[in-house]
Each structure stands twice: as C-alpha cells, then as structure tokens.
Motif scaffolding. Structure first.
Motif, mmCIF file in Angstrom:
data_model
loop_
_atom_site.group_PDB
_atom_site.id
_atom_site.type_symbol
_atom_site.label_atom_id
_atom_site.label_comp_id
_atom_site.label_asym_id
_atom_site.label_seq_id
_atom_site.Cartn_x
_atom_site.Cartn_y
_atom_site.Cartn_z
ATOM 1 N N VAL A 180 -7.441 18.529 10.345
ATOM 2 C CA VAL A 180 -8.402 17.426 10.348
ATOM 3 C C VAL A 180 -8.286 16.625 11.649
ATOM 4 O O VAL A 180 -9.292 16.327 12.299
ATOM 5 C CB VAL A 180 -8.202 16.513 9.117
ATOM 6 C CG1 VAL A 180 -9.082 15.277 9.214
ATOM 7 C CG2 VAL A 180 -8.492 17.280 7.830
ATOM 8 N N TRP A 228 -12.170 21.506 3.307
ATOM 9 C CA TRP A 228 -10.965 20.669 3.298
ATOM 10 C C TRP A 228 -10.770 20.017 1.938
ATOM 11 O O TRP A 228 -9.653 19.915 1.448
ATOM 12 C CB TRP A 228 -11.036 19.592 4.372
ATOM 13 C CG TRP A 228 -10.941 20.105 5.776
ATOM 14 C CD1 TRP A 228 -10.412 21.300 6.199
ATOM 15 C CD2 TRP A 228 -11.379 19.436 6.951
ATOM 16 N NE1 TRP A 228 -10.506 21.398 7.563
ATOM 17 C CE2 TRP A 228 -11.087 20.267 8.054
ATOM 18 C CE3 TRP A 228 -11.982 18.209 7.189
ATOM 19 C CZ2 TRP A 228 -11.381 19.911 9.358
ATOM 20 C CZ3 TRP A 228 -12.282 17.848 8.494
ATOM 21 C CH2 TRP A 228 -11.982 18.698 9.565
ATOM 22 N N TYR A 229 -11.875 19.562 1.346
ATOM 23 C CA TYR A 229 -11.767 18.897 0.051
ATOM 24 C C TYR A 229 -11.307 19.879 -1.029
ATOM 25 O O TYR A 229 -10.518 19.515 -1.904
ATOM 26 C CB TYR A 229 -13.080 18.222 -0.339
ATOM 27 C CG TYR A 229 -12.919 17.251 -1.476
ATOM 28 C CD1 TYR A 229 -12.084 16.144 -1.359
ATOM 29 C CD2 TYR A 229 -13.589 17.435 -2.677
ATOM 30 C CE1 TYR A 229 -11.921 15.250 -2.402
ATOM 31 C CE2 TYR A 229 -13.427 16.545 -3.724
ATOM 32 C CZ TYR A 229 -12.597 15.453 -3.578
ATOM 33 O OH TYR A 229 -12.426 14.573 -4.620
ATOM 34 N N GLY A 281 -15.386 14.594 3.154
ATOM 35 C CA GLY A 281 -16.709 14.974 3.634
ATOM 36 C C GLY A 281 -16.863 16.432 4.017
ATOM 37 O O GLY A 281 -17.957 16.890 4.325
ATOM 38 N N ASN A 282 -15.769 17.178 4.005
ATOM 39 C CA ASN A 282 -15.809 18.591 4.382
ATOM 40 C C ASN A 282 -15.479 19.420 3.136
ATOM 41 O O ASN A 282 -14.356 19.351 2.637
ATOM 42 C CB ASN A 282 -14.789 18.842 5.495
ATOM 43 C CG ASN A 282 -14.744 20.277 5.950
ATOM 44 O OD1 ASN A 282 -14.489 21.183 5.152
ATOM 45 N ND2 ASN A 282 -14.958 20.486 7.229
ATOM 46 N N PRO A 283 -16.434 20.198 2.631
ATOM 47 C CA PRO A 283 -16.194 20.935 1.385
ATOM 48 C C PRO A 283 -14.956 21.838 1.407
ATOM 49 O O PRO A 283 -14.232 21.913 0.409
ATOM 50 C CB PRO A 283 -17.472 21.753 1.201
ATOM 51 C CG PRO A 283 -18.517 20.977 1.935
ATOM 52 C CD PRO A 283 -17.806 20.369 3.114
ATOM 53 N N ASN A 322 -10.026 17.550 14.789
ATOM 54 C CA ASN A 322 -11.465 17.311 14.859
ATOM 55 C C ASN A 322 -11.815 15.830 15.037
ATOM 56 O O ASN A 322 -12.974 15.454 14.933
ATOM 57 C CB ASN A 322 -12.137 17.842 13.588
ATOM 58 C CG ASN A 322 -12.141 19.350 13.551
ATOM 59 O OD1 ASN A 322 -13.004 19.973 14.131
ATOM 60 N ND2 ASN A 322 -11.148 19.934 12.907
ATOM 61 N N ALA A 340 -12.672 12.264 6.261
ATOM 62 C CA ALA A 340 -13.020 13.580 6.812
ATOM 63 C C ALA A 340 -12.745 14.688 5.794
ATOM 64 O O ALA A 340 -13.549 15.606 5.635
ATOM 65 C CB ALA A 340 -12.246 13.832 8.109
#
Length: 95
Positions: free
Chosen positions: A18, A44-45, A40-42, A21, A37
């Motif tokens: 993360v 990473w989530y 908001g990132n599928p 970026n 972050a």
C-alpha cells in the motif's frame, strides 16, 4: 498454530504494498490513509478481511499501525485521532 510472527509478516507485506502507492511525503495521518487505501482497493481489502478472519482484528489492526510506523521511518507523535469511515476507530499520528 498461528503466531505473532505470521500476522506481523502478512500485515507488513500488505502495508508495504500500500505504501508503495502513496507518495513518500507522508502526512501525520498516514496510518489512516493506509487504511483508507486498503478499504478502497478490492484486492487489498480482500487480503485484509482474510487476515482478520485468520488472526482477528485485535492482532491485525495494531500491526497495520506498527508496520506503517516502521516502513515510513516516522516517529509516533503520541497523539490519537478518530478515524471515520474505515475499519479502525482510532490511529496515532506520525511525524
């Protein structure tokens, strides 16, 4: 059996990705920004949710803060702030 080193390594890898970026002039709320972050990132989530299911939020969430502190090279300012709209309730400001 899962141990602290496992969660530390897994969360550290996620945080490092993360932070790769986010521009390196980090704000005081960088831990909160890392959480935003991730949320908001599928991809990473999904990793975060898997870590929570495996190790529990009481292990994963603090490790996000420790890893962020370590990788940014910032220091703990000793100021807690409320997080809004993420999977954490509070974070410590770094500077």
């Amino acid at each position: 059996m899962k141990n602290r080193n496992d969660v530390s390594l897994a969360v550290s890898e996620l945080v490092q990705e993360v932070l790769g970026n986010i521009p390196p002039h980090y704000p005081e709320d960088i831990t909160y920004q890392v959480c935003l972050a991730i949320q908001g990132n599928p991809a990473w989530y999904a990793r975060y949710k898997h870590l929570r299911e495996t190790y529990g939020p009481s292990s994963v969430n603090p490790q996000i803060g420790r890893s962020t502190l370590q990788f940014t090279g910032l220091r703990n300012l000793g100021v807690r702030a409320k997080a809004k709209g993420t999977f954490i309730e509070t974070y410590t400001k770094l500077g």
